[in-house]
Design a protein around this motif. Sequence first.
Motif, PDB file in Angstrom:
ATOM      1  N   ALA A 156       0.833  -1.203   0.000  1.00 41.23           N
ATOM      2  CA  ALA A 156       0.000   0.000   0.000  1.00 41.23           C
ATOM      3  C   ALA A 156       0.867   1.251   0.000  1.00 41.23           C
ATOM      4  CB  ALA A 156      -0.929  -0.004   1.210  1.00 41.23           C
ATOM      5  N   ALA A 157       1.972   1.231   0.768  1.00 36.46           N
ATOM      6  CA  ALA A 157       2.866   2.388   0.809  1.00 36.46           C
ATOM      7  C   ALA A 157       3.498   2.633  -0.556  1.00 36.46           C
ATOM      8  CB  ALA A 157       3.951   2.165   1.861  1.00 36.46           C
ATOM      9  N   VAL A 158       3.904   1.570  -1.222  1.00 43.04           N
ATOM     10  CA  VAL A 158       4.527   1.709  -2.543  1.00 43.04           C
ATOM     11  C   VAL A 158       3.532   2.288  -3.548  1.00 43.04           C
ATOM     12  CG1 VAL A 158       5.460   0.401  -4.489  1.00 43.04           C
ATOM     13  CG2 VAL A 158       6.248  -0.094  -2.165  1.00 43.04           C
ATOM     14  N   LEU A 159       2.305   1.775  -3.544  1.00 41.74           N
ATOM     15  CA  LEU A 159       1.303   2.270  -4.483  1.00 41.74           C
ATOM     16  C   LEU A 159       0.889   3.702  -4.157  1.00 41.74           C
ATOM     17  CD1 LEU A 159      -0.947  -0.891  -4.945  1.00 41.74           C
ATOM     18  CD2 LEU A 159       0.546   0.164  -6.632  1.00 41.74           C
ATOM     19  N   THR A 160       0.867   4.044  -2.870  1.00 41.00           N
ATOM     20  CA  THR A 160       0.542   5.416  -2.488  1.00 41.00           C
ATOM     21  C   THR A 160       1.625   6.375  -2.964  1.00 41.00           C
ATOM     22  OG1 THR A 160      -0.640   4.630  -0.527  1.00 41.00           O
ATOM     23  CG2 THR A 160       0.011   6.942  -0.563  1.00 41.00           C
ATOM     24  N   ALA A 161       2.881   6.002  -2.766  1.00 40.54           N
ATOM     25  CA  ALA A 161       3.982   6.837  -3.246  1.00 40.54           C
ATOM     26  C   ALA A 161       3.930   6.992  -4.755  1.00 40.54           C
ATOM     27  CB  ALA A 161       5.323   6.232  -2.818  1.00 40.54           C
ATOM     28  N   SER A 162       3.611   5.913  -5.442  1.00 41.68           N
ATOM     29  CA  SER A 162       3.501   5.982  -6.903  1.00 41.68           C
ATOM     30  C   SER A 162       2.369   6.907  -7.323  1.00 41.68           C
ATOM     31  CB  SER A 162       3.276   4.572  -7.467  1.00 41.68           C
ATOM     32  OG  SER A 162       3.093   4.610  -8.863  1.00 41.68           O
ATOM     33  N   ALA A 163       1.210   6.802  -6.639  1.00 41.79           N
ATOM     34  CA  ALA A 163       0.075   7.665  -6.971  1.00 41.79           C
ATOM     35  C   ALA A 163       0.408   9.133  -6.711  1.00 41.79           C
ATOM     36  CB  ALA A 163      -1.147   7.249  -6.160  1.00 41.79           C
ATOM     37  N   LEU A 164       1.128   9.412  -5.628  1.00 46.52           N
ATOM     38  CA  LEU A 164       1.531  10.785  -5.343  1.00 46.52           C
ATOM     39  C   LEU A 164       2.486  11.306  -6.406  1.00 46.52           C
ATOM     40  CD1 LEU A 164       2.127  10.936  -1.487  1.00 46.52           C
ATOM     41  CD2 LEU A 164       0.538  12.312  -2.811  1.00 46.52           C
ATOM     42  N   ALA A 165       3.468  10.477  -6.770  1.00 50.51           N
ATOM     43  CA  ALA A 165       4.455  10.905  -7.763  1.00 50.51           C
ATOM     44  C   ALA A 165       3.790  11.220  -9.099  1.00 50.51           C
ATOM     45  CB  ALA A 165       5.522   9.826  -7.931  1.00 50.51           C
ATOM     46  N   GLN A 166       2.779  10.455  -9.466  1.00 49.31           N
ATOM     47  CA  GLN A 166       2.085  10.695 -10.729  1.00 49.31           C
ATOM     48  C   GLN A 166       1.294  11.993 -10.717  1.00 49.31           C
ATOM     49  OE1 GLN A 166      -0.255   7.231 -11.689  1.00 49.31           O
ATOM     50  NE2 GLN A 166       1.507   5.852 -11.579  1.00 49.31           N
ATOM     51  N   ARG A 167       0.939  12.488  -9.522  1.00 51.52           N
ATOM     52  CA  ARG A 167       0.196  13.737  -9.413  1.00 51.52           C
ATOM     53  C   ARG A 167       1.100  14.965  -9.399  1.00 51.52           C
ATOM     54  NH1 ARG A 167      -5.058  13.572  -7.609  1.00 51.52           N
ATOM     55  NH2 ARG A 167      -4.779  15.676  -6.787  1.00 51.52           N
ATOM     56  N   MET A 168       2.394  14.745  -9.260  1.00 48.06           N
ATOM     57  CA  MET A 168       3.314  15.874  -9.160  1.00 48.06           C
ATOM     58  C   MET A 168       3.375  16.655 -10.473  1.00 48.06           C
ATOM     59  SD  MET A 168       4.601  15.922  -6.035  1.00 48.06           S
ATOM     60  CE  MET A 168       2.922  15.484  -5.532  1.00 48.06           C
ATOM     61  N   ARG A 169       3.225  17.968 -10.374  1.00 51.75           N
ATOM     62  CA  ARG A 169       3.367  18.859 -11.518  1.00 51.75           C
ATOM     63  C   ARG A 169       4.637  19.670 -11.336  1.00 51.75           C
ATOM     64  NH1 ARG A 169      -2.806  21.223 -11.209  1.00 51.75           N
ATOM     65  NH2 ARG A 169      -3.900  19.297 -11.738  1.00 51.75           N
ATOM     66  N   PRO A 170       5.073  20.372 -12.377  1.00 48.97           N
ATOM     67  CA  PRO A 170       6.279  21.201 -12.224  1.00 48.97           C
ATOM     68  C   PRO A 170       6.133  22.169 -11.053  1.00 48.97           C
ATOM     69  CG  PRO A 170       5.690  21.023 -14.542  1.00 48.97           C
ATOM     70  CD  PRO A 170       4.575  20.374 -13.771  1.00 48.97           C
ATOM     71  N   GLY A 171       7.114  22.171 -10.167  1.00 55.05           N
ATOM     72  CA  GLY A 171       7.071  23.025  -8.988  1.00 55.05           C
ATOM     73  C   GLY A 171       6.548  22.341  -7.742  1.00 55.05           C
ATOM     74  N   ASP A 172       5.880  21.191  -7.883  1.00 52.85           N
ATOM     75  CA  ASP A 172       5.426  20.439  -6.721  1.00 52.85           C
ATOM     76  C   ASP A 172       6.617  19.737  -6.059  1.00 52.85           C
ATOM     77  OD1 ASP A 172       2.855  21.215  -7.207  1.00 52.85           O
ATOM     78  OD2 ASP A 172       2.189  19.296  -8.024  1.00 52.85           O
ATOM     79  N   GLU A 173       6.481  19.500  -4.761  1.00 48.03           N
ATOM     80  CA  GLU A 173       7.569  18.903  -3.992  1.00 48.03           C
ATOM     81  C   GLU A 173       7.060  17.677  -3.236  1.00 48.03           C
ATOM     82  OE1 GLU A 173       9.734  23.223  -3.154  1.00 48.03           O
ATOM     83  OE2 GLU A 173       8.696  22.177  -1.531  1.00 48.03           O
ATOM     84  N   LEU A 174       7.929  16.675  -3.098  1.00 43.97           N
ATOM     85  CA  LEU A 174       7.546  15.420  -2.451  1.00 43.97           C
ATOM     86  C   LEU A 174       8.638  14.993  -1.484  1.00 43.97           C
ATOM     87  CD1 LEU A 174       5.694  12.884  -2.201  1.00 43.97           C
ATOM     88  CD2 LEU A 174       6.994  11.901  -4.099  1.00 43.97           C
ATOM     89  N   ALA A 175       8.211  14.545  -0.296  1.00 45.56           N
ATOM     90  CA  ALA A 175       9.115  13.931   0.675  1.00 45.56           C
ATOM     91  C   ALA A 175       8.472  12.649   1.176  1.00 45.56           C
ATOM     92  CB  ALA A 175       9.405  14.875   1.841  1.00 45.56           C
ATOM     93  N   VAL A 176       9.301  11.702   1.620  1.00 46.29           N
ATOM     94  CA  VAL A 176       8.808  10.450   2.185  1.00 46.29           C
ATOM     95  C   VAL A 176       9.539  10.202   3.501  1.00 46.29           C
ATOM     96  CG1 VAL A 176       8.492   7.971   1.866  1.00 46.29           C
ATOM     97  CG2 VAL A 176       8.313   9.503  -0.099  1.00 46.29           C
ATOM     98  N   VAL A 177       8.749   9.971   4.556  1.00 46.43           N
ATOM     99  CA  VAL A 177       9.282   9.690   5.890  1.00 46.43           C
ATOM    100  C   VAL A 177       8.746   8.337   6.334  1.00 46.43           C
ATOM    101  CG1 VAL A 177       9.300  10.412   8.320  1.00 46.43           C
ATOM    102  CG2 VAL A 177       9.430  12.134   6.487  1.00 46.43           C
ATOM    103  N   ALA A 178       9.624   7.462   6.827  1.00 44.82           N
ATOM    104  CA  ALA A 178       9.210   6.195   7.430  1.00 44.82           C
ATOM    105  C   ALA A 178       9.473   6.275   8.935  1.00 44.82           C
ATOM    106  CB  ALA A 178       9.972   5.031   6.817  1.00 44.82           C
TER     107      ALA A 178
END
Length: 246
Positions: free
Chosen positions: A96-118
Amino acid sequence: MPSTPGCAPPPARWPPGCRVTVPRTGVPDRTGSRRVVTRRDPTGADIDLDATLAARGAEPHWRAEHLHTRSWRAAGRACVLVVDASGSVAGDELAAAVLTASALAQRMRPGDELAVVAFWSTAVVLQPLTAGARPEVVIDRLFDLRGGGTTNLDLALRTAGQQLARTRTAARDVLLLSDGMPTDSPDPVPAAAALARAGARLHVLALSGEPGSAEACAALAAAGGGRTAPLHRPSQAPAAVRTLLD
């Protein structure tokens, strides 16, 4: 065309060199590149008096955290995915975490920022907040994750807040993937409320449908100004992300 009394008649034709374009239609992806936002930040351009007075409330003395200012911020979005890797979470939860990260990455547009914390008894930044996060790198780091042990939700949320403190974007979201049950942690609700005060929204992807877990997830989301969505199966991840961020 007849002229209106008291007004100059309209020109017979447009002046040479004047171009007339057809307005664009549809829904814009962004409402401009920057916007004015209010934050609890002493470095802003102008004091937001209403927000500052509301933050003070009935307290008799002023404190630094009461001060809210207004300044220009980039109109992009910063997202921090916070993944519960404690001993109470395993198997399907990693998928679920992998698919969630993938779904978030696909939503990223130019200028958007992403971090992942475990997190488990500690918190680890797998991907620092950046506009250039590579989905394949994030997914590899999640697959390599070896957590276990107790669940320190307070530390996880404070770590997410530290990541968001680096951004200048107007929209800030924390997506917590957890059962919401701390086992070795101070009460995480104040940390959730601190995210909301800093201008972020805390959304919870609830990994369990047990009554106690559902109530804990709802309390965290309410304190953080966000929402909850069930994530009981990995296949629910893309729809859950859409529900929370749309």
